[in-house]
Design a protein around this motif. Sequence first.
Motif, mmCIF file in Angstrom:
data_model
loop_
_atom_site.group_PDB
_atom_site.id
_atom_site.type_symbol
_atom_site.label_atom_id
_atom_site.label_comp_id
_atom_site.label_asym_id
_atom_site.label_seq_id
_atom_site.Cartn_x
_atom_site.Cartn_y
_atom_site.Cartn_z
ATOM 1 N N THR A 1 0.830 -1.204 0.000
ATOM 2 C CA THR A 1 0.000 0.000 0.000
ATOM 3 C C THR A 1 0.863 1.252 0.000
ATOM 4 O OG1 THR A 1 -1.760 -1.184 1.152
ATOM 5 C CG2 THR A 1 -1.833 1.234 1.231
ATOM 6 N N ILE A 2 1.957 1.217 0.753
ATOM 7 C CA ILE A 2 2.865 2.366 0.787
ATOM 8 C C ILE A 2 3.445 2.609 -0.599
ATOM 9 C CG2 ILE A 2 5.033 3.232 1.761
ATOM 10 C CD1 ILE A 2 4.287 1.636 4.335
ATOM 11 N N GLU A 3 3.828 1.540 -1.277
ATOM 12 C CA GLU A 3 4.352 1.689 -2.634
ATOM 13 C C GLU A 3 3.276 2.235 -3.566
ATOM 14 O OE1 GLU A 3 6.741 -0.671 -6.138
ATOM 15 O OE2 GLU A 3 6.149 -1.767 -4.351
ATOM 16 N N HIS A 4 2.053 1.777 -3.384
ATOM 17 C CA HIS A 4 0.951 2.274 -4.220
ATOM 18 C C HIS A 4 0.753 3.775 -4.019
ATOM 19 C CE1 HIS A 4 -3.311 2.921 -5.373
ATOM 20 N NE2 HIS A 4 -2.923 2.192 -6.402
ATOM 21 N N ILE A 5 0.865 4.241 -2.789
ATOM 22 C CA ILE A 5 0.750 5.674 -2.502
ATOM 23 C C ILE A 5 1.821 6.441 -3.277
ATOM 24 C CG2 ILE A 5 1.059 7.427 -0.690
ATOM 25 C CD1 ILE A 5 -0.162 5.319 1.274
ATOM 26 N N ALA A 6 3.045 5.943 -3.243
ATOM 27 C CA ALA A 6 4.155 6.613 -3.929
ATOM 28 C C ALA A 6 3.956 6.594 -5.442
ATOM 29 C CB ALA A 6 5.476 5.946 -3.556
ATOM 30 N N ARG A 7 3.544 5.465 -5.987
ATOM 31 C CA ARG A 7 3.341 5.366 -7.436
ATOM 32 C C ARG A 7 2.197 6.268 -7.903
ATOM 33 N NH1 ARG A 7 6.106 1.794 -10.153
ATOM 34 N NH2 ARG A 7 7.240 0.165 -9.061
ATOM 35 N N LEU A 8 1.123 6.306 -7.133
ATOM 36 C CA LEU A 8 -0.017 7.142 -7.491
ATOM 37 C C LEU A 8 0.369 8.620 -7.468
ATOM 38 C CD1 LEU A 8 -2.968 6.949 -8.300
ATOM 39 C CD2 LEU A 8 -3.575 7.085 -5.887
ATOM 40 N N ALA A 9 1.133 9.024 -6.461
ATOM 41 C CA ALA A 9 1.592 10.415 -6.393
ATOM 42 C C ALA A 9 2.462 10.736 -7.601
ATOM 43 C CB ALA A 9 2.357 10.652 -5.095
ATOM 44 N N ALA A 10 3.324 9.823 -7.999
ATOM 45 C CA ALA A 10 4.194 10.046 -9.159
ATOM 46 C C ALA A 10 3.371 10.168 -10.441
ATOM 47 C CB ALA A 10 5.212 8.916 -9.281
ATOM 48 N N ILE A 11 2.381 9.305 -10.594
ATOM 49 C CA ILE A 11 1.525 9.359 -11.787
ATOM 50 C C ILE A 11 0.787 10.700 -11.846
ATOM 51 C CG2 ILE A 11 -0.589 8.401 -12.805
ATOM 52 C CD1 ILE A 11 0.436 5.632 -11.838
ATOM 53 N N ARG A 12 0.326 11.160 -10.688
ATOM 54 C CA ARG A 12 -0.409 12.439 -10.617
ATOM 55 C C ARG A 12 0.523 13.653 -10.629
ATOM 56 N NH1 ARG A 12 -4.775 10.705 -5.940
ATOM 57 N NH2 ARG A 12 -6.058 9.412 -7.297
ATOM 58 N N LYS A 13 1.841 13.354 -10.639
ATOM 59 C CA LYS A 13 2.858 14.409 -10.606
ATOM 60 C C LYS A 13 2.712 15.290 -9.365
ATOM 61 C CE LYS A 13 3.484 14.682 -15.636
ATOM 62 N NZ LYS A 13 3.769 13.398 -15.899
ATOM 63 N N GLN A 14 2.415 14.623 -8.249
ATOM 64 C CA GLN A 14 2.295 15.296 -6.956
ATOM 65 C C GLN A 14 3.356 14.738 -6.020
ATOM 66 O OE1 GLN A 14 -1.655 14.175 -5.807
ATOM 67 N NE2 GLN A 14 -2.615 15.820 -6.965
ATOM 68 N N PRO A 15 3.905 15.592 -5.154
ATOM 69 C CA PRO A 15 4.875 15.067 -4.197
ATOM 70 C C PRO A 15 4.178 14.210 -3.133
ATOM 71 C CG PRO A 15 4.503 17.403 -3.832
ATOM 72 C CD PRO A 15 3.731 17.038 -5.057
ATOM 73 N N ILE A 16 4.914 13.260 -2.588
ATOM 74 C CA ILE A 16 4.392 12.405 -1.524
ATOM 75 C C ILE A 16 4.409 13.217 -0.236
ATOM 76 C CG2 ILE A 16 4.716 10.240 -0.263
ATOM 77 C CD1 ILE A 16 6.451 9.371 -2.745
ATOM 78 N N ASP A 17 3.287 13.184 0.476
ATOM 79 C CA ASP A 17 3.230 13.911 1.740
ATOM 80 C C ASP A 17 2.412 13.134 2.765
ATOM 81 O OD1 ASP A 17 0.601 14.296 0.945
ATOM 82 O OD2 ASP A 17 0.792 16.449 0.665
#
Length: 167
Positions: A141-157
């Motif tokens: 799930t943590i990896e999914h959060i990071a991948r989704l943020a990257a796809i959306r071009k948003q920083p992880i927070d």
Amino acid sequence: PVPIRRREGRYRGDSAPPPNPLNAVAVVIGYAESIAPSGDPGTRSDSERTNAVTLARWARNRRIAQNGNLVFLLTLHAADLSPYLQESASEIVTIRVPFPTERERTTFFERRIPTIRGATLRDGVGIADLARASAGLPLRTIEHIARLAAIRKQPIDVDGVWARKQE
């Protein structure tokens, strides 16, 4: 489950030769609660009831075990699986995989985030902050959060982690 060998090379309660590992198969069913969910049997669909019965039959099938075959049902919570699976066959064993510790989550963020193209951290947010915020989440799930943020071009927070935890 694979039968246990005796010293003489035979299997407990069986005179058959040991299984050939080249013929063994492992079946991994992710999100198993989606095909055999918990709940009152009267409220489940015919296919959900059939799935639960089929999986329980596989667990009791000696031929499957003798061949060294394994079936893994993956779910975040065992309670989400049909109680029929837990009650009907002693061959079904729950294997609890603990959630990662804060140290494991920190290491995961340190090593995995740099390998995800486009994944960045929000200014002022450190890996330690993300590791604390992600308590109770599996690494997948943590990896999914990071991948989704990257796809959306948003920083992880931290807010993104908390939002995912609320889903």
